[in-house]
Each structure stands twice: as C-alpha cells, then as structure tokens.
Design a protein around this motif. Structure first.
Motif, PDB file in Angstrom:
ATOM      1  N   ALA A 205       0.005 -50.194 -47.790  1.00 41.32           N
ATOM      2  CA  ALA A 205      -1.433 -50.181 -48.074  1.00 41.32           C
ATOM      3  C   ALA A 205      -2.236 -50.838 -46.959  1.00 41.32           C
ATOM      4  O   ALA A 205      -3.283 -50.325 -46.531  1.00 41.32           O
ATOM      5  CB  ALA A 205      -1.698 -50.878 -49.407  1.00 41.32           C
ATOM      6  N   GLN A 206      -1.759 -51.967 -46.468  1.00 40.54           N
ATOM      7  CA  GLN A 206      -2.509 -52.693 -45.443  1.00 40.54           C
ATOM      8  C   GLN A 206      -2.504 -51.952 -44.107  1.00 40.54           C
ATOM      9  O   GLN A 206      -3.527 -51.920 -43.402  1.00 40.54           O
ATOM     10  CB  GLN A 206      -1.939 -54.102 -45.297  1.00 40.54           C
ATOM     11  N   SER A 207      -1.372 -51.335 -43.753  1.00 40.10           N
ATOM     12  CA  SER A 207      -1.352 -50.585 -42.493  1.00 40.10           C
ATOM     13  C   SER A 207      -2.200 -49.324 -42.600  1.00 40.10           C
ATOM     14  O   SER A 207      -2.862 -48.920 -41.627  1.00 40.10           O
ATOM     15  CB  SER A 207       0.087 -50.239 -42.083  1.00 40.10           C
ATOM     16  N   TYR A 208      -2.226 -48.707 -43.779  1.00 44.05           N
ATOM     17  CA  TYR A 208      -3.089 -47.534 -44.010  1.00 44.05           C
ATOM     18  C   TYR A 208      -4.555 -47.914 -43.761  1.00 44.05           C
ATOM     19  O   TYR A 208      -5.297 -47.184 -43.089  1.00 44.05           O
ATOM     20  CB  TYR A 208      -2.903 -47.055 -45.439  1.00 44.05           C
ATOM     21  N   GLN A 209      -4.957 -49.070 -44.258  1.00 44.08           N
ATOM     22  CA  GLN A 209      -6.336 -49.535 -44.073  1.00 44.08           C
ATOM     23  C   GLN A 209      -6.609 -49.817 -42.601  1.00 44.08           C
ATOM     24  O   GLN A 209      -7.673 -49.461 -42.074  1.00 44.08           O
ATOM     25  CB  GLN A 209      -6.577 -50.787 -44.905  1.00 44.08           C
ATOM     26  N   ARG A 210      -5.645 -50.429 -41.906  1.00 45.42           N
ATOM     27  CA  ARG A 210      -5.850 -50.745 -40.487  1.00 45.42           C
ATOM     28  C   ARG A 210      -5.966 -49.482 -39.647  1.00 45.42           C
ATOM     29  O   ARG A 210      -6.769 -49.421 -38.709  1.00 45.42           O
ATOM     30  CB  ARG A 210      -4.697 -51.619 -39.973  1.00 45.42           C
ATOM     31  N   VAL A 211      -5.151 -48.450 -39.952  1.00 44.11           N
ATOM     32  CA  VAL A 211      -5.244 -47.182 -39.220  1.00 44.11           C
ATOM     33  C   VAL A 211      -6.663 -46.637 -39.312  1.00 44.11           C
ATOM     34  O   VAL A 211      -7.256 -46.205 -38.304  1.00 44.11           O
ATOM     35  CB  VAL A 211      -4.217 -46.168 -39.766  1.00 44.11           C
ATOM     36  N   HIS A 212      -7.240 -46.651 -40.524  1.00 43.41           N
ATOM     37  CA  HIS A 212      -8.619 -46.186 -40.717  1.00 43.41           C
ATOM     38  C   HIS A 212      -9.610 -47.041 -39.942  1.00 43.41           C
ATOM     39  O   HIS A 212     -10.466 -46.529 -39.214  1.00 43.41           O
ATOM     40  CB  HIS A 212      -8.971 -46.203 -42.207  1.00 43.41           C
ATOM     41  N   GLU A 213      -9.504 -48.342 -40.095  1.00 42.22           N
ATOM     42  CA  GLU A 213     -10.496 -49.247 -39.503  1.00 42.22           C
ATOM     43  C   GLU A 213     -10.479 -49.210 -37.983  1.00 42.22           C
ATOM     44  O   GLU A 213     -11.515 -49.418 -37.340  1.00 42.22           O
ATOM     45  CB  GLU A 213     -10.247 -50.666 -40.004  1.00 42.22           C
ATOM     46  N   LEU A 214      -9.319 -48.954 -37.395  1.00 40.31           N
ATOM     47  CA  LEU A 214      -9.204 -48.936 -35.940  1.00 40.31           C
ATOM     48  C   LEU A 214      -9.527 -47.575 -35.332  1.00 40.31           C
ATOM     49  O   LEU A 214      -9.492 -47.404 -34.115  1.00 40.31           O
ATOM     50  CB  LEU A 214      -7.802 -49.374 -35.523  1.00 40.31           C
ATOM     51  N   GLY A 215      -9.810 -46.588 -36.184  1.00 38.92           N
ATOM     52  CA  GLY A 215     -10.264 -45.298 -35.692  1.00 38.92           C
ATOM     53  C   GLY A 215      -9.179 -44.319 -35.314  1.00 38.92           C
ATOM     54  O   GLY A 215      -9.468 -43.283 -34.686  1.00 38.92           O
ATOM     55  N   PHE A 216      -7.931 -44.594 -35.690  1.00 38.93           N
ATOM     56  CA  PHE A 216      -6.870 -43.613 -35.447  1.00 38.93           C
ATOM     57  C   PHE A 216      -6.945 -42.518 -36.506  1.00 38.93           C
ATOM     58  O   PHE A 216      -7.317 -42.759 -37.650  1.00 38.93           O
ATOM     59  CB  PHE A 216      -5.495 -44.285 -35.478  1.00 38.93           C
ATOM     60  N   ASP A 217      -6.567 -41.310 -36.118  1.00 38.16           N
ATOM     61  CA  ASP A 217      -6.640 -40.182 -37.048  1.00 38.16           C
ATOM     62  C   ASP A 217      -5.561 -40.294 -38.120  1.00 38.16           C
ATOM     63  O   ASP A 217      -4.416 -40.653 -37.833  1.00 38.16           O
ATOM     64  CB  ASP A 217      -6.461 -38.857 -36.301  1.00 38.16           C
ATOM     65  N   MET A 218      -5.950 -39.968 -39.345  1.00 35.05           N
ATOM     66  CA  MET A 218      -5.006 -39.882 -40.442  1.00 35.05           C
ATOM     67  C   MET A 218      -4.665 -38.412 -40.650  1.00 35.05           C
ATOM     68  O   MET A 218      -5.563 -37.577 -40.772  1.00 35.05           O
ATOM     69  CB  MET A 218      -5.614 -40.477 -41.711  1.00 35.05           C
ATOM     70  N   ALA A 219      -3.384 -38.074 -40.690  1.00 35.32           N
ATOM     71  CA  ALA A 219      -2.977 -36.689 -40.897  1.00 35.32           C
ATOM     72  C   ALA A 219      -2.880 -36.360 -42.384  1.00 35.32           C
ATOM     73  O   ALA A 219      -3.422 -35.354 -42.841  1.00 35.32           O
ATOM     74  CB  ALA A 219      -1.646 -36.423 -40.209  1.00 35.32           C
ATOM     75  N   LEU A 220      -2.169 -37.206 -43.146  1.00 34.42           N
ATOM     76  CA  LEU A 220      -2.017 -37.000 -44.587  1.00 34.42           C
ATOM     77  C   LEU A 220      -2.246 -38.310 -45.312  1.00 34.42           C
ATOM     78  O   LEU A 220      -1.751 -39.368 -44.890  1.00 34.42           O
ATOM     79  CB  LEU A 220      -0.601 -36.481 -44.920  1.00 34.42           C
TER      80      LEU A 220
END
Length: 338
Positions: free
Chosen positions: A234-249
């Motif tokens: 959950a925390q890494s999912y949030q960091r991926v979003h906050e740092l602007g990396f693209d989410m695929a799924l």
C-alpha cells in the motif's frame, strides 16, 4: 530388459537470484527503485548501480546502455552437483557456455558465474554462491520475501510460447503450474506459469492465441518482487503515484496464485509488479488447471488510451517481420502443451 533411470532433476535447486537491466535513465531508476518501490540502493559508479532486497549484495544490477530492458537473469543454484548438471545439459545440446569474468561476478554479487543464450535475447546466468553484505539495509520497505522461493518472477510475452516452455524445462526442469485464459480488448491471451521451486511461478509466458505476434516492445513484460507486508504494498503504491511514475494496473488479486499486487511502469518501459502473499505450491497435491481471467478483482488499467492500444497493435504487427530467438537447441521439441 533393464529399465533406464531418468536423468536426475534439478527442480527445487534453482532460484531466481538477480536481474541485469540496461538503461540510460539511471537517475530515474534510482528514484523509482529507492523512493517509489522502497529498495536499498548502492551507487557503484556513474554507469552502474545496484538494488538490494536482503543480505545478498546484488538483486538488481542497472548498467548504463541503450537497451532499456532486461538483458540477463541470474539463477542461484543450490549446490555444485546441480550447477554442473545444468552446465552439462547446455553443452550437450551444442549451446555455448561462457565463464563470467571476476569483475562481472563481483558486480553481480556472486563468487563465479556461467552464462549461455536464453530466449528473446535474455542471457541466462547461473551461480552457486552469492556474496552477502554486512551493511545494514537502508530502504523504505520493511522487507522482501526471497529465501527458498527465490526473489520473485519474470513475465515474458512470446510468439513461440511452447518453445519457451521447452527451454526452461530442458535447462531447469521447470514444471507447469497452471494456465490463465484472458481476453483483453478482444484479443485472446493464454499465459503459462512455470515453477522451478516452491514459488507458484518464477517464469510466466504470455501469448496471443492463434496469432504469432508479440505486442510488447521489451524482452520482458514485467518483473515481480514480493513484499513482506500488505502495508509495504500500500505504501509503495502511494509513493509511485506521488512521485509521478506511471501506474500500469491498479491494486488487485490474481486468480491463480492469489497474490495481491499492483503494476507500475519502470523508467525503461516494462512493468514492475509489487505483490504480497502468493500461495506456495505443495508438490504432493498440486495439479495444473486453467483459470479464466488474471484477476479475482482489481488490476484495472490506469490511464490507458486508444493511442496506447493502437501502439500495442502496431508492435504486434511489426513482430511478424522479426524472428524471435528461442534457442532452438534447448527449446525441448515435443514438450506437451495444451
């Protein structure tokens, strides 16, 4: 008439140990690996970096280069007998085996290694003894699951899935765990899941049913690592979003191994799955089966447009014009496949 004993198997003695990635986007990879995913980072030089998940010195080696892709996978072999058995198999099929240099072994955090050609141009490397580090881990994640199961899995798309399955059966005695049938945007896919130890799969092979096309630019479709806790996911999912990396799924749960995970897009373009709590195969009772759809829930595409879908279609069409190398000598002709 005397019965002939089958050749000894190396199944269970093989574990995914490290991945080598080539990229010119090292600064982005550092942010992605440390600040988003949460791994330990070691800078070796301007052109080399490593990520750690545990006490092994290297789990991911990122070297500067233009491939923007995985270029090698390293397999930890439990003992010298199994190591030599794999080497002898490869040589017996007429495939060249090369000893890695001391410098190459040191970069990968192993004492010695052998390499030989693998499917889709991904070099396969084997080693017996990893080098461990006494340096404490500095990472945002609480931990990662490696151990007897290895460190996760590699997923590949292929126009020749039966040959790829044959390759990993020939070299590592990989076993078929199960299949998934999935339809995405009207395209029917069949995914084969292969295991080399108790982990549900160390290799996944996806193919378009009925068409010899490969809709993915990179040699791998995604890599997977297993988080120690649901909070880490959950925390890494949030960091991926906050740092602007693209989410695929988005976050979801798979039908076959029951792993809860999400898929982010790496700086090199292939996907990176962070998962939690996949089931462990019991060899005494497991039987292969076919699942309908990759997910029980979730795993919905994030930000995919019609332009993205057209791009995948164009890649698939272009793949018809290029030959996919399956290393025919090791591709195991005659391996049964449903």
């Amino acid at each position: 008439m005397t019965a002939v004993n089958p050749a000894p198997s190396v199944f269970g003695a093989v574990h995914l140990g490290y991945i080598v990635i080539e990229s010119n986007r090292l600064a982005d990879w550092r942010r992605f690996g440390t600040d988003a995913i949460g791994m330990h980072h070691d800078a070796l030089s301007r052109d080399l970096m490593r990520f750690r998940l545990d006490d092994q010195e290297c789990r991911f080696l990122i070297r500067r280069g233009s491939a923007e892709d995985v270029v090698a996978t390293g397999w930890h072999i439990d003992d010298h007998v199994s190591f030599e058995r794999i080497e002898a198999r490869v040589r017996a099929h007429g495939v060249p085996v090369v000893h890695g240099s001391d410098e190459e072994a040191a970069l990968r955090g192993v004492e010695r290694l052998l390499r030989f050609p693998g499917p889709k141009g991904i070099t396969q490397e084997i080693y017996t003894t990893p080098v461990t580090s006494a340096q404490p881990l500095r990472m945002l994640a609480s931990g990662w699951v490696t151990g007897d199961s290895g460190m996760g899995h590699v997923a590949i798309t292929s126009a020749k899935p039966t040959q790829l399955r044959g390759y990993f059966n020939t070299v590592f005695d990989a076993r078929l765990t199960d299949y998934i049938d999935e339809t995405i945007s009207g395209v029917k896919l069949k995914i084969r899941f292969l295991r080399v130890n108790e982990r549900h799969h160390s290799i996944a092979i996806a193919a378009v049913r009925g068409l010899p096309v490969d809709p993915v630019r990179t040699r791998v479709q995604h890599l997977n690592i297993q988080a120690a806790s649901l909070d880490d996911v959950a925390q890494s999912y949030q960091r991926v979003h906050e740092l602007g990396f693209d989410m695929a799924l988005s976050v979801g749960q798979h039908t076959n191994d029951k792993e809860l995970s999400y898929y982010a897009r790496t700086p090199s373009g292939f996907e990176w799955e962070v998962g939690w709590n996949p089931l462990v195969v019991d060899e005494t009772t497991w039987q292969p089966s076919t699942h309908q759809g990759i997910s029980i829930w979730g795993h919905t595409p994030v930000g995919q447009t019609i332009v993205d879908k057209l791009g995948q279609f164009r890649l698939g069409v272009r793949s018809l014009a290029r030959s996919e190398n399956t290393v025919p000598a090791l591709s195991g002709a005659g391996i049964p496949d449903d």
